[in-house]
Design a protein around this motif. Structure first.
Motif, PDB file in Angstrom:
ATOM      1  N   LYS A 161       6.414  -1.651  38.993  1.00 15.82           N
ATOM      2  CA  LYS A 161       6.745  -2.774  39.311  1.00 15.82           C
ATOM      3  C   LYS A 161       7.395  -2.869  40.423  1.00 15.82           C
ATOM      4  N   THR A 170      -1.648  -3.425  43.337  1.00 17.08           N
ATOM      5  CA  THR A 170      -1.488  -3.466  41.776  1.00 17.08           C
ATOM      6  C   THR A 170      -1.734  -2.169  40.778  1.00 17.08           C
ATOM      7  N   GLN A 172      -1.452   0.479  38.133  1.00 22.28           N
ATOM      8  CA  GLN A 172      -1.378   0.301  36.374  1.00 22.28           C
ATOM      9  C   GLN A 172      -0.496   2.106  36.041  1.00 22.28           C
ATOM     10  N   ILE A 198       5.940  -3.132  25.726  1.00 22.79           N
ATOM     11  CA  ILE A 198       4.693  -3.942  26.588  1.00 22.79           C
ATOM     12  C   ILE A 198       5.330  -5.663  26.392  1.00 22.79           C
ATOM     13  N   TRP A 203       3.269  -8.164  29.676  1.00 19.30           N
ATOM     14  CA  TRP A 203       1.801  -7.592  29.914  1.00 19.30           C
ATOM     15  C   TRP A 203       1.233  -7.489  29.345  1.00 19.30           C
ATOM     16  N   ASN A 204       1.128  -7.538  28.281  1.00 18.18           N
ATOM     17  CA  ASN A 204       0.215  -8.222  26.391  1.00 18.18           C
ATOM     18  C   ASN A 204      -0.657  -8.410  26.440  1.00 18.18           C
ATOM     19  N   ALA A 208      -3.291  -6.826  31.724  1.00 21.52           N
ATOM     20  CA  ALA A 208      -2.709  -6.325  32.845  1.00 21.52           C
ATOM     21  C   ALA A 208      -2.972  -5.381  32.597  1.00 21.52           C
ATOM     22  N   ILE A 210      -2.079  -1.805  32.192  1.00 26.21           N
ATOM     23  CA  ILE A 210      -1.971  -1.718  31.664  1.00 26.21           C
ATOM     24  C   ILE A 210      -2.926  -0.937  30.351  1.00 26.21           C
ATOM     25  N   VAL A 230      -3.266  -5.493  25.246  1.00 28.54           N
ATOM     26  CA  VAL A 230      -4.420  -4.704  25.896  1.00 28.54           C
ATOM     27  C   VAL A 230      -5.071  -3.883  26.097  1.00 28.54           C
TER      28      VAL A 230
END
Length: 397
Positions: A161, A170, A172, A198, A203-204, A208, A210, A230
């Motif tokens: 982050k 971004t 990941q 998560i 981030w779910n 997101a 991930i 995700v």
């Protein structure tokens, strides 16, 4: 101003050049599932340069420009998810040099494989933090051994982050639930803790930054059932390649997912790459992470004595003494099923490169990129990114 036919043609040409970024060759469509550029995943961080899965290795991978960083997740005694490839700390830490932990050395079975060493489930997170990571490959730099500490998954989330904000891109994260059945038997299941982290990260969702992967279908299915939204990726392993034939070989614990072995399911990883197997994966996952030999295998040279030949004369038989075979259809089959394809693991050492790559790791990357992989795992993210840049240039991008 009058517009002659010649001026109109010049204007059209200029517009065409502008649309192609100044390149006279129009951009060609990429062969990835979504038409986007392939992802470069830093396998265990910048593990080609620094001890794997340490904070410093992840920072370096981000600095090299990796799209994503990959931590393998195991659990400490007090239930903290940490980044280590193996529950056995003897493989990747300096625990054997710590007399205060000497009494914890023991022999246990991990996914049916008997191992002797020190196991993360016997250590608290605070104790784990006193250990240093070490290089797991003798050909790689050893001067950093013991200097860098093990990190928790929460620390990795915080790093990603912060670096995403700092760099404006971004970044990941691509965690794996490692040995989930083993951890469940210890009373330290991974899935609920991972889902919780998560969710707390916000981030779910499918969009997101991930992806979550596992070799055990049951782990992925459980997380999906418990509301993890995700992107999920089914890893697909094998034991080795029979260099006399180029066929993949299967031996425990690399023959089948361990949760299958526990319930007597006789299918093997090879069953996952059939059209029926891919269709089944699509019911609970968004992609596959196959060992790269499922896509392009290699074969050695057999002499008159029936033995494999040491082509480069270094006294060893390894992939440097092989040539690649024709690619299989796995990428096309997976894409037809709607699945992403992220093969592993790409490395720079010459012993790991087939002879027809002529010692150039970029030749291997380019072959797989041209075949249409959606991403790949690399110990050397900088080499992977340079290869991708060359590939995109080929495609007029």
């Amino acid at each position: 101003m009058s517009f002659t036919p010649k001026k109109i043609m010049l204007a059209i040409t200029a517009l065409s050049l502008s649309a192609c970024g100044g390149n006279s060759t129009p951009a060609l469509p990429l062969l990835t599932l979504d038409g986007e550029k392939p992802m470069v995943v830093a396998h265990r961080g910048a593990s080609g340069y620094l001890p794997e899965e340490t904070y410093e290795a992840y920072v370096k991978a981000i600095e090299l420009g990796a799209d994503a960083i990959e931590p393998d997740l195991i659990s400490t005694k007090d239930g903290v998810l940490i980044a280590r490839h193996d529950p056995n700390l003897a493989y990747s830490t300096d625990v054997d040099k710590r007399p205060e932990f000497a009494s914890r050395k023991k022999t246990v079975s991990v996914d049916g494989e008997v191992q002797t060493g020190w196991f993360a489930s016997d250590f608290t997170f605070a104790e784990i933090k006193t250990l240093g990571g070490i290089s797991t490959d003798a050909e790689r730099p050893q001067q950093y051994n013991g200097l860098y500490k093990i990190v928790s998954f929460q620390e990795i989330i915080d790093l990603v982050k912060a670096k995403s904000k700092e760099t404006g891109r971004t970044i990941q994260v691509y965690p794996e639930t490692k040995n989930p059945s083993y951890h469940r038997a210890l009373g330290l299941p991974l899935e609920d803790k991972l889902i919780d982290l998560i969710n707390k990260a916000g981030w779910n969702s499918k969009t997101a930054p991930i992806l979550v992967q596992s070799f055990e279908p049951g782990s992925l299915k459980e997380m999906r059932k418990k509301g993890l939204n995700v992107r999920l990726v089914q890893l697909i392993d094998a034991d080795d390649v029979d260099l006399k034939t180029g066929a993949l070989t299967y031996a425990a614990p690399y023959d089948r997912p361990y949760d299958w072995a526990l319930v007597g399911d006789k299918r093997m990883f090879s069953d996952m790459v059939t059209p029926a197997g891919l269709a089944e994966i699509k019911t609970y996952a968004d992609g596959i992470g196959p060992w790269k030999r499922y896509i392009v295998s290699v074969k050695g040279t057999v002499g008159a004595d029936g033995k494999l030949q040491d082509i480069n004369g270094d006294g060893k038989i390894n992939e440097a003494d092989t040539t690649t075979l024709a690619p299989g259809s796995l990428i096309a089959d997976a894409h037809k099923a709607g699945l992403l394809v992220h093969p592993y693991t790409f490395r720079n050492e010459k012993r790991r490169l087939a002879a027809n790559y002529k010692g150039d790791p970029k030749a291997e990357y380019l072959q797989f990129l041209r075949l249409g992989v959606d991403g790949l795992f690399s110990d050397f993210a900088d080499t992977a990114l340079s290869s991708r840049a060359d590939y995109l240039k080929e495609m007029g991008r």
